[in-house]
Design a protein around this motif. Structure first.
Motif, mmCIF file in Angstrom:
data_model
loop_
_atom_site.group_PDB
_atom_site.id
_atom_site.type_symbol
_atom_site.label_atom_id
_atom_site.label_comp_id
_atom_site.label_asym_id
_atom_site.label_seq_id
_atom_site.Cartn_x
_atom_site.Cartn_y
_atom_site.Cartn_z
ATOM 1 N N PRO A 31 0.815 -1.228 0.000
ATOM 2 C CA PRO A 31 0.000 0.000 0.000
ATOM 3 C C PRO A 31 0.844 1.271 0.000
ATOM 4 O O PRO A 31 0.546 2.213 -0.741
ATOM 5 C CB PRO A 31 -0.802 -0.116 1.294
ATOM 6 C CG PRO A 31 -0.884 -1.561 1.573
ATOM 7 C CD PRO A 31 0.417 -2.133 1.091
ATOM 8 N N THR B 84 2.314 1.738 -3.511
ATOM 9 C CA THR B 84 1.413 2.195 -4.569
ATOM 10 C C THR B 84 1.093 3.687 -4.419
ATOM 11 O O THR B 84 0.976 4.396 -5.421
ATOM 12 C CB THR B 84 0.129 1.343 -4.673
ATOM 13 O OG1 THR B 84 -0.785 2.017 -5.534
ATOM 14 C CG2 THR B 84 -0.544 1.141 -3.369
ATOM 15 N N ILE B 85 0.988 4.208 -3.183
ATOM 16 C CA ILE B 85 0.722 5.657 -3.100
ATOM 17 C C ILE B 85 1.948 6.448 -3.524
ATOM 18 O O ILE B 85 1.834 7.472 -4.190
ATOM 19 C CB ILE B 85 0.251 6.113 -1.693
ATOM 20 C CG1 ILE B 85 1.284 5.828 -0.631
ATOM 21 C CG2 ILE B 85 -1.095 5.531 -1.340
ATOM 22 C CD1 ILE B 85 1.111 6.712 0.588
ATOM 23 N N THR C 237 2.060 6.236 -7.351
ATOM 24 C CA THR C 237 1.008 7.032 -7.974
ATOM 25 C C THR C 237 1.326 8.519 -7.879
ATOM 26 O O THR C 237 1.093 9.276 -8.821
ATOM 27 C CB THR C 237 -0.349 6.737 -7.307
ATOM 28 O OG1 THR C 237 -0.559 5.333 -7.315
ATOM 29 C CG2 THR C 237 -1.481 7.412 -8.043
ATOM 30 N N GLY D 165 -6.597 3.493 -14.352
ATOM 31 C CA GLY D 165 -7.775 3.329 -13.498
ATOM 32 C C GLY D 165 -7.619 3.861 -12.091
ATOM 33 O O GLY D 165 -8.350 3.466 -11.198
ATOM 34 N N GLY D 166 -6.681 4.743 -11.823
ATOM 35 C CA GLY D 166 -6.637 5.400 -10.522
ATOM 36 C C GLY D 166 -5.413 5.092 -9.684
ATOM 37 O O GLY D 166 -5.242 5.645 -8.607
ATOM 38 N N TRP D 167 -4.556 4.212 -10.167
ATOM 39 C CA TRP D 167 -3.369 3.900 -9.369
ATOM 40 C C TRP D 167 -2.288 3.359 -10.284
ATOM 41 O O TRP D 167 -2.567 2.910 -11.404
ATOM 42 C CB TRP D 167 -3.691 2.850 -8.312
ATOM 43 C CG TRP D 167 -4.254 1.610 -8.925
ATOM 44 C CD1 TRP D 167 -5.535 1.397 -9.295
ATOM 45 C CD2 TRP D 167 -3.529 0.443 -9.301
ATOM 46 N NE1 TRP D 167 -5.678 0.176 -9.878
ATOM 47 C CE2 TRP D 167 -4.459 -0.442 -9.888
ATOM 48 C CE3 TRP D 167 -2.193 0.057 -9.197
ATOM 49 C CZ2 TRP D 167 -4.079 -1.699 -10.375
ATOM 50 C CZ3 TRP D 167 -1.825 -1.193 -9.677
ATOM 51 C CH2 TRP D 167 -2.777 -2.055 -10.258
ATOM 52 N N LEU E 24 1.528 1.022 -9.960
ATOM 53 C CA LEU E 24 2.447 0.329 -9.053
ATOM 54 C C LEU E 24 3.898 0.691 -9.371
ATOM 55 O O LEU E 24 4.767 0.607 -8.516
ATOM 56 C CB LEU E 24 2.241 -1.181 -9.130
ATOM 57 C CG LEU E 24 2.756 -1.965 -7.926
ATOM 58 C CD1 LEU E 24 2.204 -1.435 -6.611
ATOM 59 C CD2 LEU E 24 2.432 -3.444 -8.067
ATOM 60 N N VAL F 34 -8.750 14.193 0.637
ATOM 61 C CA VAL F 34 -8.452 12.861 0.097
ATOM 62 C C VAL F 34 -9.483 11.838 0.576
ATOM 63 O O VAL F 34 -10.127 11.173 -0.234
ATOM 64 C CB VAL F 34 -7.028 12.408 0.477
ATOM 65 C CG1 VAL F 34 -6.757 11.017 -0.046
ATOM 66 C CG2 VAL F 34 -6.012 13.399 -0.072
ATOM 67 N N VAL F 35 -9.689 11.735 1.905
ATOM 68 C CA VAL F 35 -10.618 10.721 2.406
ATOM 69 C C VAL F 35 -12.061 11.079 2.055
ATOM 70 O O VAL F 35 -12.822 10.262 1.559
ATOM 71 C CB VAL F 35 -10.455 10.527 3.925
ATOM 72 C CG1 VAL F 35 -11.501 9.573 4.448
ATOM 73 C CG2 VAL F 35 -9.060 10.009 4.231
ATOM 74 N N GLN G 211 -5.687 12.703 -8.732
ATOM 75 C CA GLN G 211 -5.235 11.573 -7.942
ATOM 76 C C GLN G 211 -3.753 11.684 -7.551
ATOM 77 O O GLN G 211 -3.394 11.407 -6.401
ATOM 78 C CB GLN G 211 -5.467 10.281 -8.741
ATOM 79 C CG GLN G 211 -5.227 9.011 -7.973
ATOM 80 C CD GLN G 211 -6.330 8.737 -6.971
ATOM 81 O OE1 GLN G 211 -7.290 9.490 -6.840
ATOM 82 N NE2 GLN G 211 -6.194 7.654 -6.233
ATOM 83 N N MET H 96 -2.325 11.724 -3.706
ATOM 84 C CA MET H 96 -1.342 10.750 -3.214
ATOM 85 C C MET H 96 -0.078 11.444 -2.730
ATOM 86 O O MET H 96 0.569 10.998 -1.785
ATOM 87 C CB MET H 96 -1.004 9.727 -4.315
ATOM 88 C CG MET H 96 -2.157 8.803 -4.653
ATOM 89 S SD MET H 96 -2.870 7.977 -3.216
ATOM 90 C CE MET H 96 -4.482 8.703 -3.163
ATOM 91 N N LEU I 218 -0.681 12.529 0.705
ATOM 92 C CA LEU I 218 -0.611 11.334 1.548
ATOM 93 C C LEU I 218 0.848 10.981 1.860
ATOM 94 O O LEU I 218 1.206 10.679 3.004
ATOM 95 C CB LEU I 218 -1.297 10.188 0.806
ATOM 96 C CG LEU I 218 -1.794 8.971 1.561
ATOM 97 C CD1 LEU I 218 -2.649 9.388 2.722
ATOM 98 C CD2 LEU I 218 -2.603 8.094 0.620
#
Lengths: 326, 295
Positions: free
Chosen positions: B35, B38-39, B42, B54-56, B58, B239-240, B259, B263, B266
């Motif tokens: 996790p 990936t952030i 991204t 699609g939003g992310w 790796l 974000v949340v 996005q 990230m 984050l």
């Protein structure tokens, strides 16, 4: 008072000083008193925090018995006796939040509680120190990350457009609907707690495991006990007190489940799935402005909670464990 | 795998067990690391690549720092970062100071008034005052929308206090007496003997405070106006909850931030923890355990 005096190290210092000339003894005593006062001042200065923000706030609980109007202030608002509590006992939403709280707490007890223990046993069984320390470091880490970040990470990984669903889509399997789905909410919050705190939770078990004398294992092995019997007769008795203690303490704290965690996700899944006692208090009081009623619910939780912790501690003592306080 | 320190009496582990353990360890490490990875990826990818995937992402094909440039150019996030750093630095210092004074006074047997204070402090652990009265106290004191409201209501943590007190009590009485005979006062003893001997406990308690201040968002949401928010509350809102950033970065409000930008926020909120963590990690067991055992 006599006991207090007896404990003072000043006395032993003074009796030691009695061998030296009387002038020195006098000086010694004067120093003693002066020092104590300096520390007292510092202590009471810091203690002022507790007076204002704990005991002041504790006194503020009187608004649970009032119809609090901000303009009239805490003391100026009209007394309403126990009517806030009567209303609470008849409030289906309140009882729903109590049920949710207990259900989530029990789910955590069943599904979260064994994980740190299992992880600790796994880590303890590793004889390769470097690997063990590396995994430990990684596993502790999520404990230090805020709930905001944990929730954001779960959205990013398990959400509609998240990583897991991305892979499922590529593989042609139907996607999973977890984030924002009220039915999946309770398992989700348990999974989040496991992710965040299972690693950190191993510390106390690892400490108990490291207390075991290596010779006990050796002696058992020489007597012909295999790995399982050694586990059963040496390892388990060593961690039993810690397990019992943590279990009892968790039971005493059963009315508290992660407030921040729930508050962050309540809007997405709705109160039906996510309302716990603490969020009920928050939405009634801070959001709804019904301070007296919210304070009543909060006070109710506080009183029952304190009674439960007290009882849990009693049980711990009865079982011969230490408890959180004496 | 584990041939290094196996004692002679222990059986050779079976290969199946070994493989099982190895798999379990890899899974644990991956569950924590992926996790975060990936952030980070991204946030470093281009917005186009993220949308396409699609939003992310790796692993970004063309890493770029655009997202970081966007949020660190003086907008909401930059300000919030400043607030978080300030509150964490000032709060940790004040909290450590007060906790040390209280813990030391409560650990010494010759302090006037320490018994009732100890009881009153421990009682707050059993019976917390509750959210609504705490809120009203802050309001009545006129602390709403002041940075003090993020520090003062959480100044001393009882658990941290108990950890430090336990540590101070573990210091041999002979050291105190020797120093006293040399003419040192209690404050001098604290400064020259007790604190240097308590580095591990201080490091752990300091870390706990710093992490708590850095991670705190709820009090900011209660007490602060949005232009004084710390980073975590900004993160929570944009974000949340996915609200739009009314910011210089987009020029217009109500559009959800890209996005990559989300990230990046984050990542910035997580990085300080990752940086201090390795330095303090070695103290954990020592510091936490003394507290746990003593309490």
């Amino acid at each position: 008072m006599a006991a207090l005096l007896r404990e003072r190290p000043g006395k032993s210092a003074a009796s030691r000083a009695s061998h030296s000339p009387p002038g020195a003894q006098k000086k010694q005593k004067r120093f003693q008193r002066k020092r104590s006062i300096a520390l007292s001042v510092l202590m009471f200065g810091s203690f002022a925090y507790f007076v204002v923000f704990h005991y002041g706030a504790l006194a503020g609980n009187v608004i649970a018995f009032k119809d609090y109007v901000p303009f009239d202030g805490i003391w100026g608002s009209a007394w309403v006796g126990g009517s806030n509590f009567e209303r609470m006992l008849d409030d289906a939403e309140f009882w729903h939040s109590v049920v949710n709280t207990i259900v989530i707490a029990v789910l955590q007890l069943v599904f979260y509680f064994p994980v740190p223990l299992a992880l600790a046993l796994l880590l303890h069984s590793l004889t390769w120190g470097t690997v063990r320390r590396f995994v430990q470091s990684i596993a502790y880490l999520p404990h230090f990350v805020s709930w905001v970040i944990v929730v954001a990470l779960f959205q990013q990984v398990l959400g509609d457009t998240g990583m897991v669903n991305g892979y499922l889509q590529d593989a042609g399997i139907h996607t999973i609907d977890i984030i924002g789905n009220p039915d999946a909410f309770k398992p989700l919050v348990v999974a989040q707690v496991i992710w965040k705190d299972a690693g950190w939770g191993t510390i106390i078990f690892l400490a108990a495991l490291s207390q075991v004398d290596e010779q006990q294992y050796e002696a058992a092995a020489i007597d012909g006990a295999g790995p399982w019997r050694r586990f059963w007769h040496v390892t388990l008795p060593a961690i039993r007190p810690v397990v019992v203690l943590l279990l009892i303490m968790r039971l005493g704290d059963i009315l508290s489940v992660g407030f921040e965690q729930m508050l962050l996700q309540r809007d997405a899944v709705g109160p039906e799935a996510a309302e716990i006692i603490d969020t009920f208090v928050y939405y009634q009081g801070i959001v709804g402005g019904d301070y007296g009623y919210a304070a009543a619910a909060g006070l109710f939780k506080g009183l029952i909670g304190a009674a439960l912790v007290y009882a849990a501690n009693k049980v711990a003592h009865r079982l011969g464990e230490q408890g959180v306080y004496k | 795998m584990s041939t290094q320190a196996r004692p002679g009496w222990m059986e050779k582990p079976r290969p199946v067990t070994q493989v099982g353990k190895a798999i379990a360890l890899v899974v644990v490490v991956a569950l924590v690391c992926v996790p975060f990875l990936t952030i980070l990826s991204t946030s470093l990818a281009s917005q186009g690549e993220v949308v396409e995937n699609g939003g992310w992402v790796l692993w970004p094909t063309e890493p770029t720092l655009d997202a970081y440039r966007d949020i660190l150019n003086g907008g909401i996030v930059t300000h919030a970062l400043g607030v978080s750093i300030g509150v964490t630095a000032v709060g940790t210092t004040l909290s450590l100071l007060c906790t040390v004074f209280l813990a030391y006074a409560l650990a010494r047997p010759n302090v006037y008034g320490s018994k009732p204070v100890l009881l009153l402090v421990l009682f707050t652990f059993l019976f917390p005052p509750g959210m609504i009265p705490s809120f009203l106290v802050v309001k009545e004191l006129g602390l709403l929308d002041s940075y003090a409201s993020l520090v003062l209501p959480v100044l001393v943590n009882v658990f941290n206090l108990v950890v430090l007190r336990g540590f101070f009590q573990g210091i041999p009485e002979e050291l105190y007496e020797a120093a006293r005979l040399d003419g040192a006062g209690d404050l001098r003893i604290l400064w020259t003997i007790v604190l240097p001997l308590s580095k591990a406990a201080l490091a752990v308690v300091g870390l706990f405070y710093a992490v708590a201040y850095w991670n705190s968002w709820f009090y900011a949401s209660l007490y602060m106006e949005s232009d004084h928010w710390p980073l975590q509350q900004v993160l929570r809102t944009y974000v949340v909850a996915g609200e739009g950033l009314t910011d210089t970065t987009t020029g217009e409000g109500t559009v959800s931030a890209p996005q990559t930008v989300q990230m990046a926020v984050l990542v910035i909120a997580t990085v300080p923890i990752l940086i201090v963590y390795p330095f303090l990690q070695k103290y954990f067991t020592k510091g936490v355990l003394t507290g746990a055992i003593k309490s």
